[in-house]
Motif scaffolding. Structure first.
Motif, PDB file in Angstrom:
ATOM      1  N   ILE A   1       0.864  -1.199   0.000  1.00 41.29           N
ATOM      2  CA  ILE A   1       0.000   0.000   0.000  1.00 41.29           C
ATOM      3  C   ILE A   1       0.895   1.241   0.000  1.00 41.29           C
ATOM      4  O   ILE A   1       1.762   1.384   0.865  1.00 41.29           O
ATOM      5  CB  ILE A   1      -0.935   0.001   1.233  1.00 41.29           C
ATOM      6  N   GLU A   2       0.694   2.108  -0.997  1.00 43.44           N
ATOM      7  CA  GLU A   2       1.609   3.264  -1.134  1.00 43.44           C
ATOM      8  C   GLU A   2       1.435   4.252   0.007  1.00 43.44           C
ATOM      9  O   GLU A   2       2.394   4.689   0.617  1.00 43.44           O
ATOM     10  CB  GLU A   2       1.374   3.997  -2.458  1.00 43.44           C
ATOM     11  N   GLN A   3       0.181   4.604   0.285  1.00 46.16           N
ATOM     12  CA  GLN A   3      -0.088   5.565   1.359  1.00 46.16           C
ATOM     13  C   GLN A   3      -0.762   4.812   2.499  1.00 46.16           C
ATOM     14  O   GLN A   3      -1.624   3.977   2.255  1.00 46.16           O
ATOM     15  CB  GLN A   3      -1.051   6.667   0.879  1.00 46.16           C
ATOM     16  N   ARG A   4      -0.372   5.145   3.708  1.00 42.97           N
ATOM     17  CA  ARG A   4      -0.895   4.424   4.863  1.00 42.97           C
ATOM     18  C   ARG A   4      -2.429   4.435   4.925  1.00 42.97           C
ATOM     19  O   ARG A   4      -3.060   3.456   5.283  1.00 42.97           O
ATOM     20  CB  ARG A   4      -0.336   5.085   6.134  1.00 42.97           C
ATOM     21  N   ASP A   5      -3.044   5.570   4.541  1.00 40.99           N
ATOM     22  CA  ASP A   5      -4.497   5.660   4.667  1.00 40.99           C
ATOM     23  C   ASP A   5      -5.213   5.397   3.338  1.00 40.99           C
ATOM     24  O   ASP A   5      -6.413   5.582   3.224  1.00 40.99           O
ATOM     25  CB  ASP A   5      -4.911   7.020   5.249  1.00 40.99           C
ATOM     26  N   SER A   6      -4.454   4.966   2.318  1.00 43.06           N
ATOM     27  CA  SER A   6      -5.137   4.760   1.032  1.00 43.06           C
ATOM     28  C   SER A   6      -5.780   3.379   0.978  1.00 43.06           C
ATOM     29  O   SER A   6      -5.407   2.475   1.717  1.00 43.06           O
ATOM     30  CB  SER A   6      -4.154   4.932  -0.135  1.00 43.06           C
ATOM     31  N   ALA A   7      -6.744   3.254   0.070  1.00 45.19           N
ATOM     32  CA  ALA A   7      -7.410   1.962  -0.094  1.00 45.19           C
ATOM     33  C   ALA A   7      -6.461   1.024  -0.839  1.00 45.19           C
ATOM     34  O   ALA A   7      -5.537   1.450  -1.512  1.00 45.19           O
ATOM     35  CB  ALA A   7      -8.686   2.162  -0.891  1.00 45.19           C
ATOM     36  N   GLY A   8      -6.692  -0.257  -0.678  1.00 41.66           N
ATOM     37  CA  GLY A   8      -5.849  -1.229  -1.358  1.00 41.66           C
ATOM     38  C   GLY A   8      -6.686  -2.114  -2.253  1.00 41.66           C
ATOM     39  O   GLY A   8      -7.893  -1.910  -2.414  1.00 41.66           O
ATOM     40  N   ALA A   9      -6.043  -3.104  -2.835  1.00 43.22           N
ATOM     41  CA  ALA A   9      -6.759  -4.079  -3.661  1.00 43.22           C
ATOM     42  C   ALA A   9      -6.575  -5.458  -3.048  1.00 43.22           C
ATOM     43  O   ALA A   9      -5.592  -5.714  -2.365  1.00 43.22           O
ATOM     44  CB  ALA A   9      -6.226  -4.040  -5.078  1.00 43.22           C
ATOM     45  N   LYS A  10      -7.559  -6.326  -3.272  1.00 39.34           N
ATOM     46  CA  LYS A  10      -7.490  -7.678  -2.725  1.00 39.34           C
ATOM     47  C   LYS A  10      -7.703  -8.695  -3.842  1.00 39.34           C
ATOM     48  O   LYS A  10      -8.250  -8.364  -4.905  1.00 39.34           O
ATOM     49  CB  LYS A  10      -8.530  -7.850  -1.616  1.00 39.34           C
ATOM     50  N   LEU A  11      -7.293  -9.917  -3.583  1.00 34.65           N
ATOM     51  CA  LEU A  11      -7.269 -10.952  -4.616  1.00 34.65           C
ATOM     52  C   LEU A  11      -8.012 -12.203  -4.159  1.00 34.65           C
ATOM     53  O   LEU A  11      -7.838 -12.656  -3.022  1.00 34.65           O
ATOM     54  CB  LEU A  11      -5.799 -11.307  -4.895  1.00 34.65           C
ATOM     55  N   GLY A  12      -8.859 -12.743  -5.039  1.00 30.63           N
ATOM     56  CA  GLY A  12      -9.499 -14.022  -4.766  1.00 30.63           C
ATOM     57  C   GLY A  12      -9.204 -14.998  -5.888  1.00 30.63           C
ATOM     58  O   GLY A  12      -9.158 -14.610  -7.058  1.00 30.63           O
ATOM     59  N   ILE A  13      -8.966 -16.244  -5.542  1.00 27.05           N
ATOM     60  CA  ILE A  13      -8.690 -17.266  -6.562  1.00 27.05           C
ATOM     61  C   ILE A  13      -9.615 -18.455  -6.314  1.00 27.05           C
ATOM     62  O   ILE A  13      -9.607 -19.044  -5.230  1.00 27.05           O
ATOM     63  CB  ILE A  13      -7.213 -17.729  -6.496  1.00 27.05           C
ATOM     64  N   ASP A  14     -10.403 -18.759  -7.321  1.00 25.91           N
ATOM     65  CA  ASP A  14     -11.266 -19.944  -7.238  1.00 25.91           C
ATOM     66  C   ASP A  14     -10.501 -21.122  -7.846  1.00 25.91           C
ATOM     67  O   ASP A  14     -10.379 -21.233  -9.066  1.00 25.91           O
ATOM     68  CB  ASP A  14     -12.570 -19.672  -8.001  1.00 25.91           C
ATOM     69  N   ALA A  15      -9.976 -21.977  -6.969  1.00 24.18           N
ATOM     70  CA  ALA A  15      -9.182 -23.130  -7.443  1.00 24.18           C
ATOM     71  C   ALA A  15      -9.983 -24.420  -7.285  1.00 24.18           C
ATOM     72  O   ALA A  15      -9.414 -25.487  -7.074  1.00 24.18           O
ATOM     73  CB  ALA A  15      -7.856 -23.197  -6.689  1.00 24.18           C
ATOM     74  N   THR A  16     -11.315 -24.303  -7.361  1.00 22.77           N
ATOM     75  CA  THR A  16     -12.143 -25.514  -7.298  1.00 22.77           C
ATOM     76  C   THR A  16     -12.408 -26.005  -8.723  1.00 22.77           C
ATOM     77  O   THR A  16     -12.353 -25.238  -9.688  1.00 22.77           O
ATOM     78  CB  THR A  16     -13.499 -25.230  -6.625  1.00 22.77           C
ATOM     79  N   MET A  17     -12.737 -27.288  -8.821  1.00 20.67           N
ATOM     80  CA  MET A  17     -13.098 -27.831 -10.141  1.00 20.67           C
ATOM     81  C   MET A  17     -14.507 -27.372 -10.491  1.00 20.67           C
ATOM     82  O   MET A  17     -15.371 -27.339  -9.612  1.00 20.67           O
ATOM     83  CB  MET A  17     -13.065 -29.362 -10.103  1.00 20.67           C
ATOM     84  N   PRO A  18     -14.755 -27.039 -11.753  1.00 26.90           N
ATOM     85  CA  PRO A  18     -16.136 -26.705 -12.141  1.00 26.90           C
ATOM     86  C   PRO A  18     -17.059 -27.890 -11.857  1.00 26.90           C
ATOM     87  O   PRO A  18     -16.612 -29.041 -11.888  1.00 26.90           O
ATOM     88  CB  PRO A  18     -16.036 -26.449 -13.644  1.00 26.90           C
ATOM     89  N   LEU A  19     -18.330 -27.595 -11.561  1.00 27.30           N
ATOM     90  CA  LEU A  19     -19.256 -28.693 -11.259  1.00 27.30           C
ATOM     91  C   LEU A  19     -19.528 -29.541 -12.499  1.00 27.30           C
ATOM     92  O   LEU A  19     -19.700 -30.747 -12.420  1.00 27.30           O
ATOM     93  CB  LEU A  19     -20.570 -28.138 -10.704  1.00 27.30           C
ATOM     94  N   THR A  20     -19.587 -28.861 -13.631  1.00 30.05           N
ATOM     95  CA  THR A  20     -19.747 -29.631 -14.868  1.00 30.05           C
ATOM     96  C   THR A  20     -18.555 -29.325 -15.754  1.00 30.05           C
ATOM     97  O   THR A  20     -18.232 -28.165 -15.998  1.00 30.05           O
ATOM     98  CB  THR A  20     -21.022 -29.205 -15.606  1.00 30.05           C
ATOM     99  N   MET A  21     -17.893 -30.345 -16.179  1.00 27.75           N
ATOM    100  CA  MET A  21     -16.718 -30.135 -17.023  1.00 27.75           C
ATOM    101  C   MET A  21     -16.435 -31.398 -17.807  1.00 27.75           C
ATOM    102  O   MET A  21     -17.085 -32.421 -17.611  1.00 27.75           O
ATOM    103  CB  MET A  21     -15.517 -29.737 -16.167  1.00 27.75           C
TER     104      MET A  21
END
Ligand SMILES: Cc1cc2nc3c(=O)[nH]c(=O)nc-3n(C[C@H](O)[C@H](O)[C@H](O)COP(=O)(O)O)c2cc1C
Length: 488
Positions: free
Chosen positions: A443-463
């Motif tokens: 985070i560049e500035q202490r009070d600035s907003a940041g970004a977050k990351l999500g990863i879906d590493a599950t198998m698709p239900l239909t594939m």
């Protein structure tokens, strides 16, 4: 870490321990002696008795400038994380106890369970909070120092990393404050940088309960009474790291973990209570609308992020046992990383289970990194879970969701799932403009907003016809490895 070497053999419950380490003679002490005393001294004795190889006693004088960090670092490089008792520390008469909660085995000893039961033991105990009881005369007030007599420099003047500010830090101080609106007390760890004989800075992470309480005092332009206590049984550390609603009083959580009421005593100068059997208490106030320079300080992430502007803590009384033990937590090392895990994982599991009913396990595998294993019922389960967990806490920056047959605590299995199940154009979620921790070096500035990351590493239900390699279970069951290897 030495967790890997732990066996159930040396994980005997430490209850009941009736030996009181207090030296006083008042009637309250006699009352305390009839119950198990959950204090630092009894815990150190229990570790010496039950897990002797888990204690390292250093008799030679150590230099508080970096030497404790150097020792802990070298021990960790050799996969050791013992409790370290420094008998002699340059510049002070007090002994220093470090890395008390630095292994899962010692946390299990503190709770009287084995390592595999830690999460379930924690969950079942905290479901039944136990109110504290107040005693009038306490070991933690055997010595009282007030006003001009106070000298915080008589405690070990510890420095941890070469980029840290040129001031001693107290790293194992648990701060109690009371919400002026609800009257509920709150406990949390706060690093204190000593700036004079009777003042420290206090870093309060944004959005956490103490900072919210402080904002209420600031709005009223009133000083916030606090007490910082040092030198406690591990259940106090675990209880104060309880994560969840501010309605829950952490003193009751500690009682739940101990399975008996925590004994408290009233502060001398502030309208607060502190554990009767802790080693040292600093009582005082945090003034409204005053900010001072704090840091830099090497944090749990392994990085320091520059100087901060924090409120100041004016110490009005220091109380302690007669010859107190000082306790510290070496920042960014085993104990610091391990201690918050039980509380965080419990809380995040509750959040996850409210979104995906069949959440199997949630683990914090690295700073700011959560992995959740689920039995996916709907295709959007992982996305919903990712967003809920990213919102749940400032210390959650990345979330990986895996299938139920992946061990979320095994980084290799998790990264394999990421490599094999993720299609980056479909399964990666980036959430911008979120509030994370200001301790995140990205985070560049202490009070600035940041970004977050999500990863879906599950198998698709239909594939397409993709199946995990497996051997029929009846064949697995009929292979007896002991028989094949000729072992009885
Ligand atoms: C060793 C250690 C040091 C910590 N230091 C700080 C600190 O300086 N400031 C802070 O806001 N939180 C610190 N924390 C984290 C808080 O104790 C933790 O987030 C706390 O549970 C929040 O309490 P709450 O849920 O009542 O808001 C520390 C945690 C540990 C284990």
């Amino acid at each position: 870490m030495d967790q890997a070497k732990l066996t159930d053999r040396n994980l005997q419950p430490m209850f009941p321990i009736f030996t009181s380490s207090s030296t006083g003679t008042s009637p309250d002490y006699a009352q305390a002696r009839t119950q198990p005393t959950f204090d630092l001294r009894n815990f150190v004795n229990a570790v010496k008795r039950e897990r002797p190889s888990d204690v390292l006693e250093i008799g030679r004088e150590i230099d508080p400038q970096y030497e404790t960090t150097a020792l802990i670092t070298k021990l960790e490089q050799h996969h050791r994380s013992p409790l370290v008792f420094f008998h002699r520390v340059r510049g002070t008469t007090l002994p220093l106890v470090s890395n008390v909660c630095g292994s899962a085995g010692r946390l299990a000893l503190a709770l009287g369970c084995n390592v595999r039961e830690l999460a379930s033991c924690y969950a079942s105990r905290i479901a039944r909070p136990i109110k504290p009881e107040i005693i009038a005369s306490a070991p933690s007030q055997e010595q009282i120092t007030l006003g001009a007599e106070i000298d915080l420099y008589r405690f070990p003047q510890l420095r941890y990393h070469n980029n840290d500010a040129d001031c001693p830090y107290f790293t194992a101080a648990i701060v109690v404050a009371r919400d002026p609106e609800t009257g509920k007390s709150n406990l949390s760890f706060h690093r204190l940088m000593v700036t004079s004989r009777a003042t420290t800075t206090i870093f309060m992470a944004r959005g956490k309960h103490l900072e919210r309480i402080y904002q209420k005092y600031e709005a009223m332009c009133k000083p916030m009474p606090i007490a910082a206590f040092i030198g406690t049984h591990p259940t106090c550390a675990l209880g104060s790291l309880y994560t969840g609603s501010a309605e829950v009083e952490e003193y009751e959580v500690i009682g739940a973990l101990q399975q008996s009421p925590l004994q408290l005593t009233r502060c001398i100068t502030q309208p607060l209570e502190v554990p009767a059997h802790c080693e040292i208490v600093l009582e005082g106030t945090v003034e409204p609308r005053i900010r001072v320079h704090e840091g830099p300080f090497g944090e749990f992430t392994g990085f320091s992020t520059g100087t901060m502007s924090t409120p100041a803590f004016h110490v009005e009384a220091v109380t302690s046992r007669c010859a107190p033990w000082f306790q510290d937590i070496v920042s960014g090392h085993s104990e610091h990383k391990l201690l918050p895990v039980l509380g965080s994982e419990h809380y995040l599991t509750q959040v996850a289970s409210s979104v995906v009913l069949d959440t199997v396990r949630v683990r914090m595998i690295a700073p700011l990194t959560v992995v959740a294993a689920i039995r996916k019922a709907k295709q959007d389960d992982p996305a919903n879970l990712i967003h809920a967990l990213l919102r749940a806490d400032i210390y959650v920056k990345q979330v990986i969701v895996v299938d139920h047959d992946v061990d979320p605590g095994d980084t290799r299995q998790v990264m394999t799932a990421v490599a094999l199940q993720v299609r980056p154009d479909r399964d990666i979620y980036i959430v911008t403009d979120t509030v994370g921790t200001e301790l995140d070096p990205s985070i560049e500035q202490r009070d600035s907003a940041g970004a977050k990351l999500g990863i879906d590493a599950t198998m698709p239900l239909t594939m397409r016809n993709v199946k995990r390699n497996a051997v029929p279970s009846e064949v697995m069951n009929r292979i007896d490895l002991n028989e094949v290897l000729g072992r009885s």
